[in-house]
Scaffold this motif. Sequence first.
Motif, PDB file in Angstrom:
ATOM      1  N   CYS A  82      66.438  28.710 102.230  1.00  0.00           N
ATOM      2  CA  CYS A  82      64.992  28.907 102.095  1.00  0.00           C
ATOM      3  C   CYS A  82      64.421  29.786 103.207  1.00  0.00           C
ATOM      4  CB  CYS A  82      64.275  27.564 102.063  1.00  0.00           C
ATOM      5  SG  CYS A  82      64.533  26.511 103.519  1.00  0.00           S
ATOM      6  N   SER A  83      64.878  29.612 104.446  1.00  0.00           N
ATOM      7  CA  SER A  83      64.348  30.417 105.547  1.00  0.00           C
ATOM      8  C   SER A  83      64.714  31.888 105.406  1.00  0.00           C
ATOM      9  CB  SER A  83      64.845  29.876 106.898  1.00  0.00           C
ATOM     10  OG  SER A  83      66.261  29.855 106.947  1.00  0.00           O
ATOM     11  N   ASP A  84      65.895  32.159 104.859  1.00  0.00           N
ATOM     12  CA  ASP A  84      66.287  33.551 104.602  1.00  0.00           C
ATOM     13  C   ASP A  84      65.409  34.164 103.514  1.00  0.00           C
ATOM     14  OD1 ASP A  84      68.614  33.546 106.389  1.00  0.00           O
ATOM     15  OD2 ASP A  84      69.528  32.211 104.911  1.00  0.00           O
ATOM     16  N   MET A  85      65.147  33.398 102.457  1.00  0.00           N
ATOM     17  CA  MET A  85      64.288  33.881 101.376  1.00  0.00           C
ATOM     18  C   MET A  85      62.880  34.174 101.905  1.00  0.00           C
ATOM     19  SD  MET A  85      64.317  34.550  98.062  1.00  0.00           S
ATOM     20  CE  MET A  85      65.210  33.478  96.922  1.00  0.00           C
ATOM     21  N   VAL A  86      62.371  33.285 102.737  1.00  0.00           N
ATOM     22  CA  VAL A  86      61.035  33.464 103.315  1.00  0.00           C
ATOM     23  C   VAL A  86      60.962  34.738 104.146  1.00  0.00           C
ATOM     24  CG1 VAL A  86      59.554  32.548 105.142  1.00  0.00           C
ATOM     25  CG2 VAL A  86      60.285  31.062 103.298  1.00  0.00           C
ATOM     26  N   GLN A  87      61.983  35.007 104.929  1.00  0.00           N
ATOM     27  CA  GLN A  87      61.950  36.160 105.823  1.00  0.00           C
ATOM     28  C   GLN A  87      62.056  37.482 105.066  1.00  0.00           C
ATOM     29  OE1 GLN A  87      64.868  35.393 108.876  1.00  0.00           O
ATOM     30  NE2 GLN A  87      63.631  33.785 109.812  1.00  0.00           N
ATOM     31  N   GLY A 147      64.415  20.019 107.165  1.00  0.00           N
ATOM     32  CA  GLY A 147      63.240  20.881 107.148  1.00  0.00           C
ATOM     33  C   GLY A 147      63.251  21.839 105.969  1.00  0.00           C
ATOM     34  N   HIS A 148      62.174  22.602 105.865  1.00  0.00           N
ATOM     35  CA  HIS A 148      62.035  23.552 104.765  1.00  0.00           C
ATOM     36  C   HIS A 148      61.132  24.689 105.224  1.00  0.00           C
ATOM     37  CE1 HIS A 148      62.215  24.941 100.675  1.00  0.00           C
ATOM     38  NE2 HIS A 148      60.901  24.887 100.524  1.00  0.00           N
ATOM     39  N   SER A 149      61.266  25.853 104.581  1.00  0.00           N
ATOM     40  CA  SER A 149      60.451  27.023 104.901  1.00  0.00           C
ATOM     41  C   SER A 149      59.761  27.530 103.640  1.00  0.00           C
ATOM     42  CB  SER A 149      61.317  28.146 105.487  1.00  0.00           C
ATOM     43  OG  SER A 149      61.923  27.755 106.683  1.00  0.00           O
ATOM     44  N   PHE A 150      58.535  28.030 103.811  1.00  0.00           N
ATOM     45  CA  PHE A 150      57.782  28.574 102.690  1.00  0.00           C
ATOM     46  C   PHE A 150      56.784  29.595 103.216  1.00  0.00           C
ATOM     47  CE2 PHE A 150      55.882  24.676 104.206  1.00  0.00           C
ATOM     48  CZ  PHE A 150      54.527  24.950 104.273  1.00  0.00           C
ATOM     49  N   ASN A 151      56.045  30.217 102.318  1.00  0.00           N
ATOM     50  CA  ASN A 151      55.125  31.296 102.700  1.00  0.00           C
ATOM     51  C   ASN A 151      53.678  30.966 102.361  1.00  0.00           C
ATOM     52  OD1 ASN A 151      57.831  32.948 101.812  1.00  0.00           O
ATOM     53  ND2 ASN A 151      56.798  33.907 103.540  1.00  0.00           N
ATOM     54  N   GLU A 152      52.804  31.800 102.897  1.00  0.00           N
ATOM     55  CA  GLU A 152      51.396  31.809 102.536  1.00  0.00           C
ATOM     56  C   GLU A 152      50.978  33.271 102.481  1.00  0.00           C
ATOM     57  OE1 GLU A 152      47.503  29.171 103.786  1.00  0.00           O
ATOM     58  OE2 GLU A 152      48.683  30.073 105.393  1.00  0.00           O
ATOM     59  N   VAL A 153      50.271  33.656 101.437  1.00  0.00           N
ATOM     60  CA  VAL A 153      49.865  35.057 101.276  1.00  0.00           C
ATOM     61  C   VAL A 153      48.353  35.130 101.075  1.00  0.00           C
ATOM     62  CG1 VAL A 153      52.048  35.950 100.385  1.00  0.00           C
ATOM     63  CG2 VAL A 153      50.415  34.924  98.805  1.00  0.00           C
ATOM     64  N   TYR A 154      47.764  36.235 101.553  1.00  0.00           N
ATOM     65  CA  TYR A 154      46.333  36.436 101.363  1.00  0.00           C
ATOM     66  C   TYR A 154      46.123  37.278 100.109  1.00  0.00           C
ATOM     67  CZ  TYR A 154      41.420  37.246 102.253  1.00  0.00           C
ATOM     68  OH  TYR A 154      40.053  37.274 102.136  1.00  0.00           O
ATOM     69  N   ILE A 155      45.416  36.699  99.150  1.00  0.00           N
ATOM     70  CA  ILE A 155      45.162  37.354  97.867  1.00  0.00           C
ATOM     71  C   ILE A 155      43.733  37.911  97.884  1.00  0.00           C
ATOM     72  CG2 ILE A 155      45.068  37.079  95.369  1.00  0.00           C
ATOM     73  CD1 ILE A 155      47.870  36.806  96.602  1.00  0.00           C
ATOM     74  N   LYS A 156      43.629  39.212  97.900  1.00  0.00           N
ATOM     75  CA  LYS A 156      42.311  39.846  98.065  1.00  0.00           C
ATOM     76  C   LYS A 156      41.351  39.495  96.929  1.00  0.00           C
ATOM     77  CE  LYS A 156      44.016  44.060  98.796  1.00  0.00           C
ATOM     78  NZ  LYS A 156      45.417  43.863  99.201  1.00  0.00           N
ATOM     79  N   ASP A 189      55.863  28.894  97.457  1.00  0.00           N
ATOM     80  CA  ASP A 189      57.267  28.631  97.762  1.00  0.00           C
ATOM     81  C   ASP A 189      58.105  29.560  96.898  1.00  0.00           C
ATOM     82  OD1 ASP A 189      59.957  27.570  97.685  1.00  0.00           O
ATOM     83  OD2 ASP A 189      59.149  25.795  98.675  1.00  0.00           O
ATOM     84  N   VAL A 190      58.667  30.586  97.502  1.00  0.00           N
ATOM     85  CA  VAL A 190      59.417  31.587  96.756  1.00  0.00           C
ATOM     86  C   VAL A 190      60.744  31.030  96.253  1.00  0.00           C
ATOM     87  CG1 VAL A 190      60.327  33.942  96.807  1.00  0.00           C
ATOM     88  CG2 VAL A 190      58.337  33.358  98.173  1.00  0.00           C
ATOM     89  N   SER A 191      61.340  30.098  96.979  1.00  0.00           N
ATOM     90  CA  SER A 191      62.619  29.518  96.545  1.00  0.00           C
ATOM     91  C   SER A 191      62.470  28.755  95.238  1.00  0.00           C
ATOM     92  CB  SER A 191      63.164  28.585  97.625  1.00  0.00           C
ATOM     93  OG  SER A 191      63.438  29.288  98.821  1.00  0.00           O
ATOM     94  N   TYR A 192      61.317  28.099  95.040  1.00  0.00           N
ATOM     95  CA  TYR A 192      61.065  27.333  93.827  1.00  0.00           C
ATOM     96  C   TYR A 192      60.125  28.058  92.862  1.00  0.00           C
ATOM     97  CZ  TYR A 192      62.750  23.399  96.684  1.00  0.00           C
ATOM     98  OH  TYR A 192      63.487  22.563  97.489  1.00  0.00           O
ATOM     99  N   CYS A 193      59.577  29.215  93.279  1.00  0.00           N
ATOM    100  CA  CYS A 193      58.525  29.891  92.502  1.00  0.00           C
ATOM    101  C   CYS A 193      57.402  28.903  92.198  1.00  0.00           C
ATOM    102  CB  CYS A 193      59.086  30.480  91.213  1.00  0.00           C
ATOM    103  SG  CYS A 193      60.047  31.983  91.474  1.00  0.00           S
TER     104      CYS A 193
END
Length: 268
Positions: free
Chosen positions: A107-112, A141-150, A159-163
Amino acid sequence: MILKKILWTLKRHPFLYLTRFRLLSKNSNINEIMGYSYNIINDKKDIPNYFTKINDTIFKNDEQISDFDLVKKLGNWLVDNVNGGPGLSVPSEDALKIMLAGKGGVCSDMVQIFNNFCVINDIKVREWGVTRAPFNTDYGGHSFNEVYIKELNKWIMIDVSYCALFYLDGDTPLSVTEFYKLLREGKKVSYKIFNTSIAVEHESIDKNYLNPDNVPFLICNYSNKVYDSFLKTFRPLIPIFIIHFFLFIIGKSYNYKFPLDNYKNIFS
């Protein structure tokens, strides 16, 4: 082979895990992290050209696409083309090549790698992690993202690993801090999987997001350029945790910011 097993054990030893949190963690608040993004530290020119090459393949027929549709399409493409495997501690270009070859990636590799694609596409992105307080040796532990949507004028948790995207009511996804505040208020949050080709077990979502002991932290100051440089130079000659510690000593390391919790609760 024996040396690899020893290094693998050392890398995952609870002492090193907790030591990393003691060295890197800082208590924060929502206002302090409001303006932070991975893009502040990482410019387009700092992302290896191979990411642009793959990005052109992903979006070759898209002249105009919303931020929301872009991140979902990127997540779908990555999940459909990355099988996963062992964790990687290699430069970002090598990581992407290994993952697309089906030979690794957690998951951390996918996040990066998702971070780098977002930079290329002018999407503000953050990297988050989650651990347990108090520390639990059975949870890695687990890794995931947060994105700003204009078009939504807000950050959303992804969570990109789980979509996976997370919601309370309606069709607007939650941000990370919204999600955890609502969860702790006892509100019934839900999730939606936007990739129809994968089966995500509820147990995975429950473990990584819904467990009441979960504590989120924002990963800040990660310079892809700096880490690529050091990994290219010193891997595999030097164990990865020594490289990370050296970067900490010279002030080039990432750090963890805890906007909702006191990080010292991890050690209680």
